[in-house]
Motif scaffolding. Structure first.
Motif, PDB file in Angstrom:
ATOM      1  N   SER A  46      88.945  77.302   0.727  1.00 46.86           N
ATOM      2  CA  SER A  46      88.469  76.910   2.054  1.00 46.86           C
ATOM      3  C   SER A  46      88.809  77.957   3.104  1.00 46.86           C
ATOM      4  O   SER A  46      88.110  78.080   4.119  1.00 46.86           O
ATOM      5  N   SER A  47      89.849  78.727   2.857  1.00 49.05           N
ATOM      6  CA  SER A  47      90.265  79.749   3.818  1.00 49.05           C
ATOM      7  C   SER A  47      89.229  80.871   3.947  1.00 49.05           C
ATOM      8  O   SER A  47      89.245  81.623   4.925  1.00 49.05           O
ATOM      9  N   ARG A  48      88.320  80.957   2.987  1.00 49.44           N
ATOM     10  CA  ARG A  48      87.310  82.008   3.019  1.00 49.44           C
ATOM     11  C   ARG A  48      86.014  81.540   3.668  1.00 49.44           C
ATOM     12  O   ARG A  48      85.061  82.309   3.773  1.00 49.44           O
ATOM     13  N   LEU A  49      85.993  80.281   4.096  1.00 50.14           N
ATOM     14  CA  LEU A  49      84.798  79.742   4.744  1.00 50.14           C
ATOM     15  C   LEU A  49      84.887  79.935   6.252  1.00 50.14           C
ATOM     16  O   LEU A  49      85.903  79.636   6.863  1.00 50.14           O
ATOM     17  N   THR A  50      83.821  80.417   6.847  1.00 49.97           N
ATOM     18  CA  THR A  50      83.760  80.521   8.300  1.00 49.97           C
ATOM     19  C   THR A  50      83.383  79.165   8.885  1.00 49.97           C
ATOM     20  O   THR A  50      82.942  78.262   8.165  1.00 49.97           O
ATOM     21  N   MET A  51      83.531  79.008  10.208  1.00 50.27           N
ATOM     22  CA  MET A  51      83.164  77.754  10.846  1.00 50.27           C
ATOM     23  C   MET A  51      81.680  77.472  10.662  1.00 50.27           C
ATOM     24  O   MET A  51      81.275  76.334  10.424  1.00 50.27           O
ATOM     25  N   GLU A  52      80.865  78.515  10.760  1.00 46.74           N
ATOM     26  CA  GLU A  52      79.420  78.342  10.597  1.00 46.74           C
ATOM     27  C   GLU A  52      79.091  77.855   9.186  1.00 46.74           C
ATOM     28  O   GLU A  52      78.220  76.996   9.008  1.00 46.74           O
ATOM     29  N   GLU A  53      79.789  78.387   8.204  1.00 49.00           N
ATOM     30  CA  GLU A  53      79.561  77.945   6.825  1.00 49.00           C
ATOM     31  C   GLU A  53      79.972  76.497   6.644  1.00 49.00           C
ATOM     32  O   GLU A  53      79.282  75.719   5.966  1.00 49.00           O
ATOM     33  N   LYS A  54      81.092  76.126   7.251  1.00 50.90           N
ATOM     34  CA  LYS A  54      81.550  74.737   7.132  1.00 50.90           C
ATOM     35  C   LYS A  54      80.558  73.776   7.777  1.00 50.90           C
ATOM     36  O   LYS A  54      80.291  72.695   7.245  1.00 50.90           O
ATOM     37  N   ILE A  55      79.996  74.187   8.907  1.00 51.45           N
ATOM     38  CA  ILE A  55      79.000  73.334   9.575  1.00 51.45           C
ATOM     39  C   ILE A  55      77.766  73.192   8.697  1.00 51.45           C
ATOM     40  O   ILE A  55      77.198  72.091   8.579  1.00 51.45           O
ATOM     41  N   ARG A  56      77.357  74.276   8.060  1.00 46.58           N
ATOM     42  CA  ARG A  56      76.180  74.210   7.180  1.00 46.58           C
ATOM     43  C   ARG A  56      76.459  73.304   5.984  1.00 46.58           C
ATOM     44  O   ARG A  56      75.578  72.565   5.533  1.00 46.58           O
ATOM     45  N   ILE A  57      77.698  73.371   5.478  1.00 46.61           N
ATOM     46  CA  ILE A  57      78.065  72.515   4.348  1.00 46.61           C
ATOM     47  C   ILE A  57      78.044  71.051   4.768  1.00 46.61           C
ATOM     48  O   ILE A  57      77.495  70.196   4.068  1.00 46.61           O
ATOM     49  N   VAL A  58      78.629  70.755   5.928  1.00 53.37           N
ATOM     50  CA  VAL A  58      78.638  69.378   6.423  1.00 53.37           C
ATOM     51  C   VAL A  58      77.213  68.886   6.652  1.00 53.37           C
ATOM     52  O   VAL A  58      76.881  67.737   6.336  1.00 53.37           O
ATOM     53  N   GLU A  59      76.371  69.748   7.171  1.00 53.00           N
ATOM     54  CA  GLU A  59      74.971  69.366   7.403  1.00 53.00           C
ATOM     55  C   GLU A  59      74.281  69.042   6.085  1.00 53.00           C
ATOM     56  O   GLU A  59      73.546  68.046   5.978  1.00 53.00           O
ATOM     57  N   ALA A  60      74.516  69.870   5.075  1.00 54.86           N
ATOM     58  CA  ALA A  60      73.896  69.629   3.768  1.00 54.86           C
ATOM     59  C   ALA A  60      74.421  68.344   3.146  1.00 54.86           C
ATOM     60  O   ALA A  60      73.656  67.573   2.546  1.00 54.86           O
ATOM     61  N   LEU A  61      75.714  68.101   3.298  1.00 59.47           N
ATOM     62  CA  LEU A  61      76.306  66.875   2.761  1.00 59.47           C
ATOM     63  C   LEU A  61      75.771  65.652   3.490  1.00 59.47           C
ATOM     64  O   LEU A  61      75.544  64.598   2.888  1.00 59.47           O
TER      65      LEU A  61
END
Length: 221
Positions: A171-186
């Motif tokens: 998780s430390s390698r994920l940027t905030m933008e990536e996390k938002i995209r993941i949450v959106e996909a989920l």
């Protein structure tokens, strides 16, 4: 549990015995946000038991409101815990007002039939058959494949891997933008219909629950 689902519990037991050990029959309770297995026959096929959550594909059915267009989905591909291919089907159970309250699912494991067929083919000097047949694993098939898991962490982990395309990504390698995209996909996959999904997503993304709720709120605007 909704009263309509009570009668289906007996149906699960009946179908499990009538169809035989190659058929897993599962009843999911979707009322009151439970989204869990409340009856299962021949659970050895997927390795699941009572209380197991919905799969990512079942959640996608709900998110896409498939039940509004179809009463059932027949013949999509499943993958068992032994990585064996199953033929899966789902019927949407609705209340008097047309709201989906449950899912009755049947998963057929053809492996014994394939083994018997290959034994005969071998005696005849013919090449074996595969399951699914060779050539059926096209790119689009992955979008309709159901992978069975027995707990919420596995559901979340599988969904994150599907989004990132990588397994075990820190998780430390994920940027905030990536996390938002993941949450959106989920969210689009309907994952947050599961109880405890927010806390599990937060843990696996290395974020707080408040942060995940903030992402969700941002996505709604």
């Amino acid at each position: 549990m909704h009263i309509i689902l009570e009668q289906y519990k007996t149906l699960v037991e009946f179908l499990g015995q009538a169809l035989g050990s190659d058929y897993e029959v599962v009843l999911h309770d979707l009322s009151e946000g439970n989204n869990a297995i409340v009856a299962i026959a021949n659970g050895h096929i997927s390795g699941r038991s009572m209380g197991a959550p919905l799969t990512a594909l079942a959640l996608r059915f709900l998110a896409d409101k498939e039940y509004e267009q179809h009463d059932y989905k027949v013949g999509y591909r499943g993958v068992s815990r032994k990585n064996g291919h199953l033929r899966s089907s789902t019927m949407f159970i609705k209340d008097e007002e047309g709201r989906v309250i449950g899912m009755l699912c049947i998963n057929f494991d053809p492996s014994r039939g394939v083994q018997a067929a290959n034994a005969v083919l071998s005696m005849c000097g013919l090449p074996p058959v595969s399951c699914p047949p060779a050539g059926e694993d096209e790119e689009g098939a992955a979008q309709s494949t159901e992978i069975f898991v027995s707990n919420i962490p596995d559901v979340v982990r599988g969904a994150i891997e599907e989004v990132t395309g990588r397994s075990g990504l820190p998780s430390s390698r994920l940027t905030m933008e990536e996390k938002i995209r993941i949450v959106e996909a989920l969210q689009q996959a309907g994952l947050f219909h599961l109880k405890g999904a927010v806390s599990e997503v937060a843990a696996q993304l290395g974020s707080s629950e408040a942060t995940i709720y903030r992402y969700l709120s941002k996505l709604k605007n």
